[in-house]
Design a protein around this motif. Structure first.
Motif, PDB file in Angstrom:
ATOM      1  N   ALA A 162     -26.895 -16.371 -47.558  1.00 63.41           N
ATOM      2  CA  ALA A 162     -26.764 -15.587 -46.331  1.00 63.41           C
ATOM      3  C   ALA A 162     -28.082 -15.675 -45.568  1.00 63.41           C
ATOM      4  N   PRO A 163     -28.005 -15.787 -44.236  1.00 58.95           N
ATOM      5  CA  PRO A 163     -29.238 -15.820 -43.455  1.00 58.95           C
ATOM      6  C   PRO A 163     -30.041 -14.539 -43.693  1.00 58.95           C
ATOM      7  N   ALA A 164     -31.358 -14.686 -43.756  1.00 53.87           N
ATOM      8  CA  ALA A 164     -32.226 -13.537 -44.047  1.00 53.87           C
ATOM      9  C   ALA A 164     -32.327 -12.625 -42.829  1.00 53.87           C
ATOM     10  N   VAL A 165     -32.613 -11.375 -43.074  1.00 52.53           N
ATOM     11  CA  VAL A 165     -32.922 -10.475 -41.958  1.00 52.53           C
ATOM     12  C   VAL A 165     -34.435 -10.378 -41.829  1.00 52.53           C
ATOM     13  N   THR A 166     -34.889 -10.088 -40.629  1.00 57.20           N
ATOM     14  CA  THR A 166     -36.321  -9.909 -40.407  1.00 57.20           C
ATOM     15  C   THR A 166     -36.782  -8.642 -41.124  1.00 57.20           C
ATOM     16  N   ARG A 167     -37.879  -8.735 -41.845  1.00 52.62           N
ATOM     17  CA  ARG A 167     -38.389  -7.544 -42.541  1.00 52.62           C
ATOM     18  C   ARG A 167     -39.092  -6.636 -41.534  1.00 52.62           C
ATOM     19  N   PRO A 168     -38.820  -5.339 -41.588  1.00 56.63           N
ATOM     20  CA  PRO A 168     -39.447  -4.443 -40.610  1.00 56.63           C
ATOM     21  C   PRO A 168     -40.869  -4.044 -41.001  1.00 56.63           C
ATOM     22  N   VAL A 169     -41.568  -3.486 -40.031  1.00 57.09           N
ATOM     23  CA  VAL A 169     -42.824  -2.786 -40.277  1.00 57.09           C
ATOM     24  C   VAL A 169     -42.474  -1.300 -40.201  1.00 57.09           C
ATOM     25  N   ALA A 170     -42.850  -0.539 -41.236  1.00 50.95           N
ATOM     26  CA  ALA A 170     -42.528   0.892 -41.235  1.00 50.95           C
ATOM     27  C   ALA A 170     -43.742   1.683 -40.756  1.00 50.95           C
ATOM     28  N   ILE A 171     -43.516   2.557 -39.819  1.00 48.50           N
ATOM     29  CA  ILE A 171     -44.587   3.408 -39.311  1.00 48.50           C
ATOM     30  C   ILE A 171     -44.472   4.774 -39.977  1.00 48.50           C
TER      31      ILE A 171
ATOM     32  N   ALA B  96     -43.714  -6.222 -28.542  1.00 52.30           N
ATOM     33  CA  ALA B  96     -44.342  -7.469 -28.985  1.00 52.30           C
ATOM     34  C   ALA B  96     -43.409  -8.253 -29.918  1.00 52.30           C
ATOM     35  N   ASP B  97     -42.086  -7.884 -29.923  1.00 53.98           N
ATOM     36  CA  ASP B  97     -41.093  -8.602 -30.729  1.00 53.98           C
ATOM     37  C   ASP B  97     -41.288  -8.428 -32.229  1.00 53.98           C
ATOM     38  N   ILE B  98     -41.855  -7.333 -32.633  1.00 56.25           N
ATOM     39  CA  ILE B  98     -41.986  -7.049 -34.065  1.00 56.25           C
ATOM     40  C   ILE B  98     -41.010  -5.935 -34.413  1.00 56.25           C
ATOM     41  N   ARG B  99     -40.157  -6.184 -35.399  1.00 61.93           N
ATOM     42  CA  ARG B  99     -39.196  -5.166 -35.805  1.00 61.93           C
ATOM     43  C   ARG B  99     -39.946  -3.999 -36.434  1.00 61.93           C
ATOM     44  N   ALA B 100     -39.751  -2.811 -35.909  1.00 59.13           N
ATOM     45  CA  ALA B 100     -40.483  -1.651 -36.411  1.00 59.13           C
ATOM     46  C   ALA B 100     -39.536  -0.475 -36.538  1.00 59.13           C
ATOM     47  N   GLU B 101     -39.761   0.342 -37.589  1.00 56.58           N
ATOM     48  CA  GLU B 101     -38.889   1.493 -37.819  1.00 56.58           C
ATOM     49  C   GLU B 101     -39.713   2.690 -38.251  1.00 56.58           C
ATOM     50  N   MET B 102     -39.194   3.864 -37.939  1.00 57.51           N
ATOM     51  CA  MET B 102     -39.888   5.072 -38.350  1.00 57.51           C
ATOM     52  C   MET B 102     -38.860   6.111 -38.789  1.00 57.51           C
TER      53      MET B 102
ATOM     54  N   GLU C 132     -56.480   1.003 -33.817  1.00 59.22           N
ATOM     55  CA  GLU C 132     -55.097   1.066 -33.362  1.00 59.22           C
ATOM     56  C   GLU C 132     -54.767  -0.101 -32.416  1.00 59.22           C
ATOM     57  N   VAL C 133     -55.721  -0.458 -31.556  1.00 56.04           N
ATOM     58  CA  VAL C 133     -55.463  -1.507 -30.560  1.00 56.04           C
ATOM     59  C   VAL C 133     -55.374  -2.904 -31.176  1.00 56.04           C
ATOM     60  N   ALA C 134     -55.812  -3.037 -32.435  1.00 51.93           N
ATOM     61  CA  ALA C 134     -55.780  -4.368 -33.069  1.00 51.93           C
ATOM     62  C   ALA C 134     -54.510  -4.578 -33.887  1.00 51.93           C
ATOM     63  N   LEU C 135     -53.600  -3.570 -33.869  1.00 51.83           N
ATOM     64  CA  LEU C 135     -52.453  -3.597 -34.781  1.00 51.83           C
ATOM     65  C   LEU C 135     -51.508  -4.784 -34.533  1.00 51.83           C
ATOM     66  N   VAL C 136     -51.113  -4.979 -33.258  1.00 53.28           N
ATOM     67  CA  VAL C 136     -50.152  -6.050 -32.954  1.00 53.28           C
ATOM     68  C   VAL C 136     -50.711  -7.403 -33.362  1.00 53.28           C
ATOM     69  N   GLU C 137     -51.925  -7.642 -32.954  1.00 52.91           N
ATOM     70  CA  GLU C 137     -52.581  -8.922 -33.229  1.00 52.91           C
ATOM     71  C   GLU C 137     -52.656  -9.181 -34.739  1.00 52.91           C
ATOM     72  N   THR C 138     -53.052  -8.152 -35.487  1.00 52.16           N
ATOM     73  CA  THR C 138     -53.192  -8.298 -36.938  1.00 52.16           C
ATOM     74  C   THR C 138     -51.830  -8.563 -37.597  1.00 52.16           C
TER      75      THR C 138
ATOM     76  N   ILE D 185     -45.268   7.064 -32.311  1.00 51.24           N
ATOM     77  CA  ILE D 185     -44.211   6.653 -31.369  1.00 51.24           C
ATOM     78  C   ILE D 185     -44.754   5.618 -30.386  1.00 51.24           C
ATOM     79  N   LYS D 186     -45.986   5.814 -29.967  1.00 51.66           N
ATOM     80  CA  LYS D 186     -46.609   4.835 -29.081  1.00 51.66           C
ATOM     81  C   LYS D 186     -46.704   3.470 -29.801  1.00 51.66           C
ATOM     82  N   ALA D 187     -47.082   3.506 -31.071  1.00 52.23           N
ATOM     83  CA  ALA D 187     -47.190   2.260 -31.848  1.00 52.23           C
ATOM     84  C   ALA D 187     -45.821   1.581 -31.997  1.00 52.23           C
ATOM     85  N   LEU D 188     -44.776   2.384 -32.230  1.00 54.92           N
ATOM     86  CA  LEU D 188     -43.409   1.838 -32.334  1.00 54.92           C
ATOM     87  C   LEU D 188     -43.060   1.060 -31.067  1.00 54.92           C
ATOM     88  N   ASN D 189     -43.284   1.709 -29.920  1.00 50.16           N
ATOM     89  CA  ASN D 189     -42.975   1.058 -28.634  1.00 50.16           C
ATOM     90  C   ASN D 189     -43.756  -0.238 -28.481  1.00 50.16           C
ATOM     91  N   THR D 190     -45.040  -0.174 -28.836  1.00 49.73           N
ATOM     92  CA  THR D 190     -45.902  -1.344 -28.659  1.00 49.73           C
ATOM     93  C   THR D 190     -45.444  -2.511 -29.541  1.00 49.73           C
TER      94      THR D 190
END
Ligand code: ATP
Ligand code: MG
Length: 419
Positions: free
Chosen positions: A318-327, A348-354, A403-409, A339-344
């Motif tokens: 089965a095709p894999a699902v993208t693994r999320p980042v949990a906040i 940036a096309d990163i799957r995120a969940e809280m 906090e501002v380096a999160l997406v890049e990292t 919540i601001k981090a979730l939006n960001t």
């Protein structure tokens, strides 16, 4: 009231089933686009005549498998049992018969009242392609190569064999038909009841029968090859050459007649031995008379359809699902930052969940259950310093970063990509 249950022969697509299904569709869409095909979507139901007329009164589909009903206005409508007739109807009613060739891809549910079993349902789904306009055998070979490429892109071409036949033109088939009637009439008593009826109405259909008593008689039945006229023989020769040019391997099988009446010359099936008697995964042929049946000018065409359920079953994994980042925010002040981090991250096309509640332990357990690749922990201290804690759940390693380096990292770590 008795318990509500799904309609027999239907199934829900959930979780892995839906992922497999979507992968088949996306792959076919991508491959057919490489050949210049464009997607059409036609209605799920049509006037009954669209199918009844074109598929043939004696075909199994029309004689016993159609979902036909009278609507409140008194019109007879049918849930589409297949896509080709509807595409030809759409070609004519949209005035596209003068803009050829048309290269059409479609996908969606089809409906047939059949006996449900593995690989056979009452609502099933197809991918399909129609190449309308060209009458040359090269077009048949290109369409077949495209079907092969879809199977190859799904990783299942190796387990599937291409079986090829010619049905000749109308004249050749008439001569063959007469020979078949003579042959099977001699064994009338040994034929299945269905085939005894077919003998009068449509003897070719006996060759497509799945009844063992009928199949026993097929080996010595007259073959069309002996009745082909010159034009049909030439088409058949050119088709096999064209397939070689396109690099497609095939075996000839004179018993491939297809279930529907509208085919001429080319008929083919990609077959696997892995699904029992439901082994045909993608099949089609040439249908030079169908557009005219729909009231258009005589227009040659070739196409195929694949059964998505059968293709999905053959997928290795089965095709894999993208693994999320949990906040994980801890405390009210952290919630706003989280919540601001979730939006960001999502921007940036990163799957995120809280999760909305729970202590650190509960939320960590939940992150693990969802298969998260990373967790981002934000507490009162972090808020005050403008930082977050980033933990890689595969390595267990945790780092503090602005906090501002999160997406890049996270991007550098490959988060948000397919696993
Ligand atoms: P079969 O001989 O298996 O009944 P068919 O000749 O009726 O197939 P087509 O009308 O050519 O099938 O449809 C193309 C493909 O759609 C088939 O090769 C198969 O993969 C799929 N298909 C057809 N009928 C069903 C069904 N009832 N359930 C699931 N898949 C189906
Ligand atoms: Mg069938």
């Amino acid at each position: 009231m008795s318990a509500i249950k799904p309609v027999r022969g239907t199934h829900d697509l959930i979780g892995e089933d839906q992922r497999r299904h979507a992968h088949v569709v996306a792959t076919a869409r991508r491959v057919t686009a490489l050949y210049g095909f464009e997607e059409w979507a036609t209605p799920i139901f049509e006037e009954t005549g669209v199918f009844a007329r074109s598929l043939g009164d004696t075909s199994d589909v029309v004689s016993k498998e159609m979902y036909t009903f009278t609507d409140r206005g008194g019109d007879s409508l049918t849930l589409r049992p297949e896509g080709t007739a509807a595409v030809c109807r759409a070609l004519v009613t949209n005035g596209l018969t003068q803009s050829l060739p048309q290269k059409v891809f479609y996908t969606g549910p089809m409906f047939r009242y059949e006996r449900p079993q593995k690989g056979r349902y009452r609502q099933f789904h197809q991918i399909g392609a129609e190449l309308i306009g060209p009458g040359e055998p090269l077009a048949d070979a290109e369409a077949i190569r495209m079907g092969h490429d879809v199977l190859a892109a799904l990783g299942i071409a190796e387990n599937v064999l291409l079986e090829l036949n010619t049905l000749g033109d109308v004249e050749s088939r008439a001569a063959w038909r007469a020979a078949l009637v003579e042959y099977f009439s001699a064994f009338r008593d040994r034929l299945s009841e269905d085939s005894q009826n077919r003998l009068e109405r449509n003897p070719l259909r006996i060759l497509d029968s799945k009844a063992p008593e009928d199949r026993a008689l097929l080996a010595d039945a007259p073959v069309l090859a002996s009745y082909l006229n010159d034009a049909s023989r030439q088409f058949w020769d050119e088709l096999r050459n064209a397939l070689t040019l396109f690099g497609v391997a095939f075996t000839e099988n004179p018993n491939i007649v297809r279930g529907l009446d509208y085919y001429s010359h080319t008929a083919f099936e990609f077959v696997t031995t892995q699904l029992g008697t439901q082994g045909t995964v993608l099949a089609g042929g040439r249908y030079d008379g169908l557009v005219a049946e729909m009231g258009g000018p005589k227009t040659p065409a070739i196409g195929w359809a694949g059964g998505i359920e059968r293709l999905a079953m053959l997928l290795e994994a089965a095709p894999a699902v993208t693994r999320p980042v949990a906040i994980i925010p801890l405390g009210d002040a952290a919630q706003a930052v989280a919540i601001k981090a979730l939006n960001t991250l999502r921007s940036a096309d990163i799957r995120a969940e809280m999760a909305y509640r729970g202590n650190l332990k509960k939320r960590m357990e939940r992150a693990n259950r969802t298969g998260a690749s990373h967790v981002v922990i934000i507490g009162e201290n972090e808020v005050a310093k403008g930082v977050v804690q980033l933990r890689d759940l595969s390595s267990g390693e945790q780092v503090e970063l602005p906090e501002v380096a999160l997406v890049e990292t996270l991007k550098a770590a490959g988060a948000g990509r397919q696993a």
